[in-house]
Write a protein that holds these residues in place. Structure first.
Motif, PDB file in Angstrom:
ATOM      1  N   LYS A  46       0.920   5.519  10.323  1.00  0.00           N
ATOM      2  CA  LYS A  46       0.591   5.077   8.965  1.00  0.00           C
ATOM      3  C   LYS A  46      -0.911   4.891   8.810  1.00  0.00           C
ATOM      4  N   LEU A  47      -1.535   4.317   9.841  1.00  0.00           N
ATOM      5  CA  LEU A  47      -2.978   4.078   9.794  1.00  0.00           C
ATOM      6  C   LEU A  47      -3.740   5.395   9.715  1.00  0.00           C
ATOM      7  N   GLU A 100       0.593   1.602  -0.577  1.00  0.00           N
ATOM      8  CA  GLU A 100       1.964   1.788  -0.099  1.00  0.00           C
ATOM      9  C   GLU A 100       2.932   1.218  -1.120  1.00  0.00           C
ATOM     10  N   PRO A 122      -5.540   4.313  -1.139  1.00  0.00           N
ATOM     11  CA  PRO A 122      -4.118   4.451  -0.780  1.00  0.00           C
ATOM     12  C   PRO A 122      -3.352   3.161  -1.055  1.00  0.00           C
ATOM     13  N   THR A 125      -5.701   6.278  -7.192  1.00  0.00           N
ATOM     14  CA  THR A 125      -4.856   5.828  -6.100  1.00  0.00           C
ATOM     15  C   THR A 125      -3.987   6.965  -5.588  1.00  0.00           C
ATOM     16  N   VAL A 139       3.370  11.351  -0.105  1.00  0.00           N
ATOM     17  CA  VAL A 139       2.111  10.899  -0.693  1.00  0.00           C
ATOM     18  C   VAL A 139       1.977  11.568  -2.057  1.00  0.00           C
ATOM     19  N   SER A 189      -8.104   7.438   2.488  1.00  0.00           N
ATOM     20  CA  SER A 189      -9.139   6.510   2.014  1.00  0.00           C
ATOM     21  C   SER A 189     -10.448   7.214   1.687  1.00  0.00           C
ATOM     22  N   CYS A 210       1.733   6.012  -1.336  1.00  0.00           N
ATOM     23  CA  CYS A 210       2.242   6.319   0.005  1.00  0.00           C
ATOM     24  C   CYS A 210       3.629   5.717   0.215  1.00  0.00           C
ATOM     25  N   ILE A 221      -3.425   6.621   6.131  1.00  0.00           N
ATOM     26  CA  ILE A 221      -4.177   5.768   5.210  1.00  0.00           C
ATOM     27  C   ILE A 221      -5.676   5.993   5.362  1.00  0.00           C
ATOM     28  N   GLN A 222      -6.140   6.108   6.600  1.00  0.00           N
ATOM     29  CA  GLN A 222      -7.570   6.351   6.817  1.00  0.00           C
ATOM     30  C   GLN A 222      -7.999   7.696   6.242  1.00  0.00           C
TER      31      GLN A 222
END
Length: 283
Positions: free
Chosen positions: A141-142, A156, A154, A127, A115, A149, A130, A145-146
């Motif tokens: 991944k979630l 990818e 984020p 931004t 990251v 956020s 990722c 990302i969460q």
């Protein structure tokens, strides 16, 4: 979820500050280690409840996600140190662009991600880039990302585009602030306008321009066309900029990519992997 930080220098501490101030994490969710006790003490004073670990091994052992916020050439030493204490269900995140996924996947048993953060996260903006390793599943991944956020948008990306994307998201604030600094200096010298006033105007202009590009359905070209009336002052000045900056951005990209390739080559040698020959713009 326990999140560990190995390295609490400029970017490590910025991420910790941003995660806490945004509500993404509570101080008690964070474990941190650093070779400088002074930096850890400052961090603990700002955020009572953070667990200051006595070693990198302690941070690695008790964390679900581990951010490695260290310099590129320090990675091999740290990965050798923490490797025996990691599990395959943990997520290790590098925030350093030259460190490749294959470097870490060859050295650690854990799930690996990269990251690339930005100083703009201090204001919960910008931004975060990722890059996800093959060991991460959709849930992993979630989770990342969460978490990101809360402090950023984020995005990818392919690892091959890490350097050029970082030029904009991570290095960009420094590049733009240098342009603004020189412009302000020239304005003050030429007209005597108050530096604080012109700095405020410049900052608000950048903020508004960013919103036009991200929320206002403008491309850079459309924005120039809208502002620069043919034959007007803005158009005349833009013509001057086009001539003066000819080749500058191409050289900028070559410079950042050459340095990136140099660092990757050093890391390949450190991690005992044969270098992959690529052109600077292919990485």
């Amino acid at each position: 979820m326990k999140v560990g930080f190995i390295g609490t220098g400029s970017m490590g501490s910025l991420l910790i500050d941003a995660f806490i101030s945004s509500g993404a994490l509570q101080p008690q969710d964070i474990h941190a280690s650093n070779r400088s006790p002074h930096k850890l003490s400052q961090l603990a004073e700002r955020h009572p409840g953070i667990l200051v670990c006595s070693s990198n091994i302690e941070t690695a052992t008790i964390s679900d996600i581990i951010f490695l916020c260290i310099k590129p050439l320090e990675f091999k030493t740290i990965t050798d140190e923490i490797n025996p204490f990691l599990r395959n269900d943990q997520i290790v995140v590098s925030i350093t662009s030259p460190v490749q996924l294959y470097h870490l996947e060859s050295a650690l048993p854990s799930k690996i991600a990269k990251v690339i953060p930005s100083i703009t996260h201090r204001m919960k903006g910008g931004t975060s880039l990722c890059v996800f390793g093959d060991r991460l599943n959709k849930k992993d991944k979630l989770i990342l990302i969460q978490l990101l956020s809360y402090i950023s948008v984020p995005v990818e990306i392919s690892e091959s585009h890490t350097r050029i994307a970082s030029d904009f998201s991570s290095c960009g604030p420094a590049f733009l602030s240098y342009f603004i600094e020189r412009w302000i200096e020239a304005a003050v010298e030429a007209t005597g306008i108050d530096e604080a006033l012109i700095s405020t105007l410049a900052g608000e202009m950048l903020l508004g321009t960013g919103k036009l590009l991200t929320e206002g359905d403008f491309t850079p070209q459309k924005l120039q066309e809208r502002v620069a009336v043919p034959g007007g002052i803005t158009a005349e000045a833009l013509n001057h900029l086009r001539c003066s900056l000819e080749g500058v951005f191409e050289r900028l990209i070559i410079t950042t990519h050459d340095k990136y390739d140099e660092d990757v080559t050093k890391l390949d040698l450190i991690f005992k992997r044969d270098s992959i020959v690529q052109s600077p713009l292919d990485r």
